[in-house]
Design a protein around this motif. Structure first.
Motif, PDB file in Angstrom:
ATOM      1  N   UNK A 177       0.845  -1.196   0.000  1.00 18.38           N
ATOM      2  CA  UNK A 177       0.000   0.000   0.000  1.00 18.38           C
ATOM      3  C   UNK A 177       0.880   1.247   0.000  1.00 18.38           C
ATOM      4  N   UNK A 178       1.929   1.249   0.805  1.00 17.74           N
ATOM      5  CA  UNK A 178       2.839   2.390   0.855  1.00 17.74           C
ATOM      6  C   UNK A 178       3.427   2.675  -0.528  1.00 17.74           C
ATOM      7  N   UNK A 179       3.746   1.620  -1.260  1.00 16.71           N
ATOM      8  CA  UNK A 179       4.302   1.787  -2.595  1.00 16.71           C
ATOM      9  C   UNK A 179       3.252   2.374  -3.541  1.00 16.71           C
ATOM     10  N   UNK A 180       2.003   1.880  -3.442  1.00 13.87           N
ATOM     11  CA  UNK A 180       0.931   2.415  -4.273  1.00 13.87           C
ATOM     12  C   UNK A 180       0.709   3.900  -3.992  1.00 13.87           C
ATOM     13  N   UNK A 181       0.714   4.261  -2.712  1.00 16.30           N
ATOM     14  CA  UNK A 181       0.508   5.661  -2.328  1.00 16.30           C
ATOM     15  C   UNK A 181       1.630   6.528  -2.886  1.00 16.30           C
ATOM     16  N   UNK A 182       2.863   6.066  -2.747  1.00 17.43           N
ATOM     17  CA  UNK A 182       4.015   6.814  -3.260  1.00 17.43           C
ATOM     18  C   UNK A 182       3.888   7.030  -4.766  1.00 17.43           C
ATOM     19  N   UNK A 183       3.495   5.983  -5.482  1.00 18.60           N
ATOM     20  CA  UNK A 183       3.388   6.079  -6.939  1.00 18.60           C
ATOM     21  C   UNK A 183       2.267   7.016  -7.371  1.00 18.60           C
ATOM     22  N   UNK A 184       1.113   6.923  -6.706  1.00 18.17           N
ATOM     23  CA  UNK A 184      -0.010   7.769  -7.142  1.00 18.17           C
ATOM     24  C   UNK A 184       0.231   9.243  -6.797  1.00 18.17           C
ATOM     25  N   UNK A 185       0.943   9.503  -5.700  1.00 17.85           N
ATOM     26  CA  UNK A 185       1.290  10.894  -5.377  1.00 17.85           C
ATOM     27  C   UNK A 185       2.183  11.487  -6.469  1.00 17.85           C
ATOM     28  N   UNK A 186       3.143  10.679  -6.934  1.00 18.76           N
ATOM     29  CA  UNK A 186       4.053  11.151  -7.977  1.00 18.76           C
ATOM     30  C   UNK A 186       3.299  11.388  -9.281  1.00 18.76           C
ATOM     31  N   UNK A 187       2.394  10.477  -9.619  1.00 25.64           N
ATOM     32  CA  UNK A 187       1.649  10.599 -10.875  1.00 25.64           C
ATOM     33  C   UNK A 187       0.682  11.782 -10.862  1.00 25.64           C
ATOM     34  N   UNK A 188       0.124  12.091  -9.691  1.00 27.92           N
ATOM     35  CA  UNK A 188      -0.826  13.203  -9.593  1.00 27.92           C
ATOM     36  C   UNK A 188      -0.130  14.527  -9.282  1.00 27.92           C
TER      37      UNK A 188
END
Length: 205
Positions: A176-187
């Motif tokens: 989940x932490x990885x998903x959050x990190x990735x979506x923050x970068x993409x947005x």
């Protein structure tokens, strides 16, 4: 039902915000016209969950009021609200322990979103008050998010922790932490609160 105390010496501003928040299902709203009255309400018989404190108000000296409120009632979340405070004041307030900073120009629905995030344990800070390197306009293109990242974002929008999201999605918390990190970068946003607010403002969920 969360109890919100709005402390502002401008009757129109205070009463308008209170009237709007009272239309939101699940909120109980109290008001105070000066800092001493706010402190009195915070130690009254009605438990206050969140204090929305105006930056310029009789009985307090700017951020001194924030400090006094935090020290006298550490269990109550405090959000500073202002129509005149600049970025430096807002950032100082956050460093002093404010749970959020709300500009008075914030749209009504965005204010409700900010309040809900703070009540859920997040901290709210407007994107355009962030440091210059963090203040680029967020991308509204969610097409780059994977299906799992979209599911994670949906969970963020209701204020869930990484642990709760992991349990709901049936994955490890580190995932989940990885998903959050990735979506923050993409947005192109700096924290999970900003991502969730952006998603809500785009009516994704």
């Amino acid at each position: 039902m969360p109890c919100i105390l709005i402390a502002d010496d401008h009757d129109l501003v205070r009463d308008t915000i209170a009237a709007y928040l009272e239309t939101v299902d699940g909120f109980t709203v109290m008001t105070a016209s000066n800092f001493d009255a706010a402190l009195g309400s915070m130690k009254g018989i009605n438990a206050v969950d969140l204090l929305i404190l105006d930056y310029n108000m009789p009985g307090m000296n700017g951020l001194e009021g924030l400090e006094r409120a935090r020290k006298s009632h550490p269990a109550i979340k405090v959000v500073l609200m202002s129509g005149v405070a600049n970025k430096d004041v807002a950032q100082t307030a956050m460093s002093m322990g404010a749970d959020g900073f709300i500009p008075k120009r914030l749209a009504a629905k965005s204010m409700v979103n900010a309040i809900n995030f703070v009540l859920a344990g997040e901290r709210y800070f407007p994107v355009d008050f962030a440091e210059p390197e963090q203040a680029a306009a967020p991308s509204a293109n969610f097409a780059d998010l994977t299906e799992r990242e979209m599911q994670t974002l949906e969970q963020l929008c209701i204020g869930l922790s990484n642990k709760d999201i992991a349990r709901n999605l049936g994955v490890q918390e580190v995932t989940v932490k990885l998903h959050v990190k990735n979506l923050l970068a993409k947005l192109n946003v700096s924290n999970r609160t900003q991502a969730a607010i952006l998603a809500k403002e785009q009516h994704l969920f």
